[in-house]
Design an enzyme around this catalytic site. Sequence first.
Site, PDB file in Angstrom:
ATOM      1  N   LYS A 199      -4.385  10.239  41.628  1.00 13.85           N
ATOM      2  CA  LYS A 199      -5.390  11.195  41.150  1.00 13.85           C
ATOM      3  C   LYS A 199      -4.873  11.944  39.916  1.00 13.85           C
ATOM      4  O   LYS A 199      -5.577  12.093  38.918  1.00 13.85           O
ATOM      5  CB  LYS A 199      -5.753  12.188  42.275  1.00 13.85           C
ATOM      6  CG  LYS A 199      -6.629  11.553  43.344  1.00 13.85           C
ATOM      7  CD  LYS A 199      -6.823  12.422  44.593  1.00 13.85           C
ATOM      8  CE  LYS A 199      -7.619  11.623  45.634  1.00 13.85           C
ATOM      9  NZ  LYS A 199      -7.819  12.299  46.908  1.00 13.85           N
ATOM     10  N   GLN A 246      -5.978  17.560  49.873  1.00 11.21           N
ATOM     11  CA  GLN A 246      -5.851  16.184  50.372  1.00 11.21           C
ATOM     12  C   GLN A 246      -5.831  16.182  51.897  1.00 11.21           C
ATOM     13  O   GLN A 246      -5.122  16.969  52.524  1.00 11.21           O
ATOM     14  CB  GLN A 246      -4.567  15.550  49.792  1.00 11.21           C
ATOM     15  CG  GLN A 246      -4.380  14.100  50.118  1.00 11.21           C
ATOM     16  CD  GLN A 246      -5.448  13.180  49.506  1.00 11.21           C
ATOM     17  OE1 GLN A 246      -6.016  13.481  48.450  1.00 11.21           O
ATOM     18  NE2 GLN A 246      -5.734  12.087  50.169  1.00 11.21           N
ATOM     19  N   ASP A 272     -14.675  17.544  46.221  1.00 13.15           N
ATOM     20  CA  ASP A 272     -14.759  16.530  47.286  1.00 13.15           C
ATOM     21  C   ASP A 272     -16.153  16.510  47.910  1.00 13.15           C
ATOM     22  O   ASP A 272     -16.490  15.571  48.644  1.00 13.15           O
ATOM     23  CB  ASP A 272     -13.752  16.854  48.400  1.00 13.15           C
ATOM     24  CG  ASP A 272     -12.489  16.017  48.311  1.00 13.15           C
ATOM     25  OD1 ASP A 272     -12.594  14.848  47.900  1.00 13.15           O
ATOM     26  OD2 ASP A 272     -11.428  16.535  48.667  1.00 13.15           O
TER      27      ASP A 272
HETATM   28  N1  GUN Z   1      -8.200  11.620  52.363  1.00 17.77           N
HETATM   29  C1  GUN Z   1      -8.793  10.399  52.419  1.00 17.77           C
HETATM   30  N2  GUN Z   1      -9.875  10.367  51.620  1.00 17.77           N
HETATM   31  C2  GUN Z   1      -9.982  11.585  51.050  1.00 17.77           C
HETATM   32  C3  GUN Z   1     -10.887  12.152  50.111  1.00 17.77           C
HETATM   33  O1  GUN Z   1     -11.848  11.545  49.650  1.00 17.77           O
HETATM   34  N3  GUN Z   1     -10.624  13.439  49.759  1.00 17.77           N
HETATM   35  C4  GUN Z   1      -9.594  14.134  50.273  1.00 17.77           C
HETATM   36  N4  GUN Z   1      -9.441  15.403  49.883  1.00 17.77           N
HETATM   37  N5  GUN Z   1      -8.730  13.644  51.138  1.00 17.77           N
HETATM   38  C5  GUN Z   1      -8.920  12.370  51.511  1.00 17.77           C
END
Ligand code: GUN
Length: 290
Positions: free
Chosen positions: A55, A99, A122
Site C-alpha cells: 500500500k 489494517q 476502507d
Molecule cells: N485486511 C484484509 N483486507 C483488508 C482491507 O481491505 N482493509 C483493511 N484495513 N484491512 C484488511
Amino acid sequence: MNQPKRIDGRRIADDQVNQVAHRVRALTDADKRPPGLAVVMVGDNPASDVYVRNKIRRCEQAGILSVEHRLSEQTTETDLLGLLGDLNQDEQIDGILVQLPLPKHLDEGRILKQISPAKDVDGFHPVNVGLLGIGDKRALVPCTPAGCVILAKEELGDLTGKHVVVVGRSNIVGKPAAQLFLAEDCSVTIVHSRSSNGAELARQADILVVAVGRPQMVDASWVKPGAVVIDVGINRISTEEGTRLVGDVDFDQVAPIAAAITPVPGGVGPMTIAGLLNNTLTAYEAREQD
Ligand code: GUN
C-alpha cells in the site's frame, strides 16, 4: 471449450494507479498539497506486513503522501483510539486505514467507528456502510468489492440486468459487493455457509463473485458455462514443492468452462490497493471542497 480469458488485475490496477497519479500530479503542479494517507498497523502479522508495504509503495508511485504508524502488539485500545483521534484532526491526512485483523484484545467495531467517516478510505464506518446501502454517491466504498465491479465492467461493459451471485457475506467483501452490483442495476443473490443450495444458485450467475476464504472450494459444479468468475480468495496452501497461493475457486476445474476468470495471484488482489488510492483522492477532493 476454448481457453478462457484471464482477467489481468495487475494491468487494470496499474491503469487505475496511473490515472490517480495523473490527477495528483495536476494538483501538485498547481501548488496544491498532495493527498495524504495514514496507514496504522498493530502487531506484526506477516501477511498484513506485506499488504501494508504494498500500500505504501503504491501511494509513493501515485504521489500520495503516506504516513505509516506501526504499533506494538500490546498497544491499548485507549492509545489506538487516541492516535485515530489525532489523525482525524490532522489537516495533511485525508485517509486513515487500520489494517485488519487487529490483535484480539482490541474491539474492531469500536476502533473502526473512531475513524472520521470523511477519512474512512476502507469504507468500513457505519456511516459509509449506510450511505452505500441507500445508494448515496458520497459513500466511500470498500476497496476490494469496488475492484470486483471494475474487473466485471472491463470484461462485460455495461452490467445492467446481469445476474450476479456473491458467495460469502462478510462485511468487508460479500455484503458491499452485493450493494455495489445492485447499484450497477444487476440482479443480486447472496450465497453463504447456511444456504441449502449454494451450487445450484451459483450456477445461475452471469457473474460469480467468490469471497469465502476457503481454498478452492468452488468447483466446476458451481459455474454456468460462459460465466465471468471473480475470485477474491487469497489462500496459502502446502504442496509437495512447498507452498503456493490459490483462490477460493478451483482454477484448473473452472477455467475451461468460464468465459473469463481472475487468476490468483494477479486478479482481484492488486485492485484492492488501486481502490484505496482512488478513495484517498476522493476523500481529499471532498475535504478540499468543504
Ligand atoms: N485486511 C484484509 N483486507 C483488508 C482491507 O481491505 N482493509 C483493511 N484495513 N484491512 C484488511
